[in-house]
Design a protein around this motif. Structure first.
Motif, PDB file in Angstrom:
ATOM      1  N   UNK A   1       0.689  -1.230  -0.088  1.00  0.00           N
ATOM      2  CA  UNK A   1       0.027  -0.011  -0.080  1.00  0.00           C
ATOM      3  C   UNK A   1       0.788   1.252  -0.173  1.00  0.00           C
ATOM      4  N   UNK A   2       2.025   1.204  -0.168  1.00  0.00           N
ATOM      5  CA  UNK A   2       2.885   2.364  -0.006  1.00  0.00           C
ATOM      6  C   UNK A   2       2.793   3.123  -1.378  1.00  0.00           C
ATOM      7  N   UNK A   3       2.645   4.357  -1.262  1.00  0.00           N
ATOM      8  CA  UNK A   3       2.488   5.118  -2.584  1.00  0.00           C
ATOM      9  C   UNK A   3       3.921   5.492  -3.223  1.00  0.00           C
ATOM     10  N   UNK A   4       4.810   5.432  -2.275  1.00  0.00           N
ATOM     11  CA  UNK A   4       6.244   5.383  -2.554  1.00  0.00           C
ATOM     12  C   UNK A   4       7.236   4.675  -1.952  1.00  0.00           C
ATOM     13  N   UNK A   5       8.365   4.301  -2.374  1.00  0.00           N
ATOM     14  CA  UNK A   5       9.350   3.581  -1.675  1.00  0.00           C
ATOM     15  C   UNK A   5      10.743   4.111  -1.653  1.00  0.00           C
ATOM     16  N   UNK A   6      11.386   4.472  -0.837  1.00  0.00           N
ATOM     17  CA  UNK A   6      12.756   4.986  -0.805  1.00  0.00           C
ATOM     18  C   UNK A   6      13.833   4.026  -0.067  1.00  0.00           C
ATOM     19  N   UNK A   7      14.610   3.986  -0.747  1.00  0.00           N
ATOM     20  CA  UNK A   7      15.852   2.996  -0.166  1.00  0.00           C
ATOM     21  C   UNK A   7      16.801   4.022   0.494  1.00  0.00           C
ATOM     22  N   UNK A   8      16.734   4.093   1.898  1.00  0.00           N
ATOM     23  CA  UNK A   8      17.301   5.057   2.792  1.00  0.00           C
ATOM     24  C   UNK A   8      18.768   5.317   2.726  1.00  0.00           C
ATOM     25  N   UNK A   9      19.528   4.605   1.905  1.00  0.00           N
ATOM     26  CA  UNK A   9      20.935   4.444   1.709  1.00  0.00           C
ATOM     27  C   UNK A   9      21.184   5.466   0.795  1.00  0.00           C
ATOM     28  N   UNK A  10      20.066   5.921  -0.309  1.00  0.00           N
ATOM     29  CA  UNK A  10      20.320   6.675  -1.388  1.00  0.00           C
ATOM     30  C   UNK A  10      19.976   8.056  -1.020  1.00  0.00           C
ATOM     31  N   UNK A  11      21.018   9.071  -0.554  1.00  0.00           N
ATOM     32  CA  UNK A  11      20.696  10.350  -0.328  1.00  0.00           C
ATOM     33  C   UNK A  11      19.920  11.032  -1.111  1.00  0.00           C
ATOM     34  N   UNK A  12      20.290  10.789  -2.467  1.00  0.00           N
ATOM     35  CA  UNK A  12      19.384  11.724  -3.454  1.00  0.00           C
ATOM     36  C   UNK A  12      17.934  11.332  -3.307  1.00  0.00           C
ATOM     37  N   UNK A  13      17.508  10.092  -3.009  1.00  0.00           N
ATOM     38  CA  UNK A  13      16.170   9.884  -3.014  1.00  0.00           C
ATOM     39  C   UNK A  13      15.609  10.391  -1.802  1.00  0.00           C
ATOM     40  N   UNK A  14      16.381  10.252  -0.761  1.00  0.00           N
ATOM     41  CA  UNK A  14      15.999  10.719   0.582  1.00  0.00           C
ATOM     42  C   UNK A  14      15.478  12.337   0.324  1.00  0.00           C
ATOM     43  N   UNK A  15      16.434  12.965  -0.454  1.00  0.00           N
ATOM     44  CA  UNK A  15      16.110  14.454  -0.347  1.00  0.00           C
ATOM     45  C   UNK A  15      14.830  14.917  -1.405  1.00  0.00           C
TER      46      UNK A  15
END
Lengths: 349, 349
Positions: free
Chosen positions: B218-232
């Motif tokens: 059910x997640x609308x978006x998924x972020x791999x928290x090791x990826x700083x640019x995705x986090x940003x």
């Protein structure tokens, strides 16, 4: 216009008499002849380059009070001779959600009263250790205290709002039991304000010698935080804790004093982190650790009006501008009750 | 009455088949034939004496579902054959402010479903890795899911309420953007629940491999928290973060994603503290770090009803009781999607 100021040319140099310029007032500007400026610990951090990014010359000072000496053509709320103040904020974007809500302190483009970006020479803002300042009317506060109290009003512009805002945000008032950790420039204001808001105030200090002084400031109870058994008498009983101590210290002994759903708000930022808090202390009673930074312009005006109504000012020690380097050393030793204020008349040539 | 259970006789021993006793139901008691019991990470911590104070024999298990098989004379809300559940709480003082508000989870005298104080033999409570349990009616929950889903309902009693309660407390719903950190037993429930509450859900994981699974939950978006640019890309945009990760990790990268006045609530308690969070991250946007622990009985019933209405259950892998030691090893490696559930019929002699 060229004026006198006190500031530093580098992080490792003492503050000295400088000559700086101020812009001519634009349509929405207010020009203020500065009467007094409080001395905040942030001034010392910034001018000594203990925080990243200090620009030189650095003229600190963001607890500014004085009289209006000129106004721009579109200024209607201020007149020549009005008693006014300027705090930590002299500009912001004026159109984000935070600005729209009067929370300019949380605007991503908030411009600090010193070391902030500006079109004015020398390209960064210069603070209140100076004879005059020119500020957009949005960021100018009205002072209704008696003029005789003006010097002691100055610290309200930073120490006052920094403690007032979290006390209001976390609903401190009658029937609430509130802790104030640290009895210094911020803490002594926190005690006065929380007391005036009608809360039961417990002051926490590491110094046995501050016990009586804290009561005189308005604390209903004073706890020496090194004494575990004294701390225990307040276990799980506080609704809110205002923690004003910037030095790294054990937060867990204070969490243990919070009731369920209680919050401890930090208003001091240590140079190195506090020891990491135990997560169990948060989880077991749904407690929170929060931060709070100064306050917005409308709330700063509200605070000044509240203080005028309740006869609240800071406890101060007045100094001449050329005593600032000595005052910094005394501040580092905690040797001030509780705030130095510069008499800006001492800047006259 | 003597029944079979699975538990350990010491912290360094594997779990094994044990014989334990249950009290005869008193006037306000409900006796439950346990059908299934979920396997929580807390079970492992407790039975292996990784937390202080484990009493032996230790029978873990606080995600209990089954059928009522006897009721005391004064029980009116439950009848023989009813589908019911028991979570982490089997007793509390019943007269403090927390109990009066239905927040028995924060009662100072809350009795856990295992390892808590009791008059019953052997002097501490024994949990749901057993054939039957006898519990005061106040702590028994009604299950309205279809019976075919019963095993998958079990984890709602701990993983469900532990995530539901903070989501509700911090007002997650339509128009809110919510982060869920960790996609395990707790996190997979957090995603399902926050999605069902109408929020925009961003799942954070350290595993690239969990990206698709999180979306399926059910997640609308998924972020791999090791990826700083995705986090940003989510900087300063989240209203609330539910952090389910119990292993010590960097909290600051998540604070940076919270809007002004945003809260990150921790529901996992690491054995050693997280790296100390930067105070500036809290102060700059008036952010909070909070904790939350399971939920009270009325809210647990509300959660079960909400889940039944929205067709929500846990994703489970069923095991026999004698597979529990292997299941623990797999759980430690994160090798379960997402919750083991014991089929308690496997405890029959």
């Amino acid at each position: 216009m060229t004026i006198n100021a006190y500031g530093a040319l580098a992080g490792d140099r003492a503050l000295e008499l400088l000559s700086i310029t101020r812009r001519a007032p634009s349509a929405h500007d207010v020009q203020i002849d500065i009467a007094y400026c409080g001395v905040c610990h942030s001034d010392l951090h910034q001018v000594r380059s203990e925080w990243a990014g200090t620009l030189y010359p650095c003229v600190p000072g963001h607890e500014i009070v004085g009289r209006v000496s000129a106004v721009g053509a579109h200024v209607t709320d201020f007149q020549l001779g009005d008693l006014v103040g300027v705090g930590c904020i002299v500009d912001s974007c004026q159109h984000c959600e935070e600005c729209d809500e009067g929370l300019e302190n949380y605007c991503d483009n908030m411009v600090g009263t010193y070391n902030g970006p500006t079109q004015d020479a020398p390209g960064h803002t210069l603070g209140g250790y100076s004879q005059k300042i020119v500020v957009h009317e949005r960021y100018v506060l009205r002072i209704t205290h008696p003029e005789a109290q003006l010097a002691a009003v100055a610290p309200l512009l930073c120490a006052g709002i920094t403690t007032y805002s979290p006390l209001r945000h976390w609903h401190v008032g009658p029937g609430k039991k509130v802790g104030v950790v640290g009895i210094g420039g911020l803490g002594h204001m926190g005690i006065k304000l929380a007391h005036a808001m009608g809360a039961y105030v417990v002051a926490f200090t590491t110094s046995e010698s501050k016990r009586e002084a804290a009561k005189a400031l308005g604390a209903d109870d004073v706890v020496v935080s090194r004494h575990a058994e004294e701390m225990d008498t307040h276990a799980k009983s506080l609704d809110f804790i205002l923690n004003t101590v910037a030095a790294p210290h054990d937060l867990d002994i204070f969490f243990a004093l919070l009731k369920r759903d209680g919050t401890m708000a930090l208003v001091g930022a240590p140079a190195t982190p506090h020891p990491s808090p135990q997560v169990f202390n948060l989880i077991m009673k749904r407690r929170s650790l929060a931060g709070s930074m100064i306050g917005g312009i409308p709330e700063t005006q509200e605070m000044l009006d509240f203080c005028a109504e309740h006869g609240i000012v800071a406890d101060i020690e007045m100094i001449r501008a050329d005593e600032i380097n000595v005052a910094y050393e005394r501040m580092l030793k905690g040797d001030v009750k509780y705030r130095f204020v510069i008499d800006n008349a001492s800047l006259m040539a």
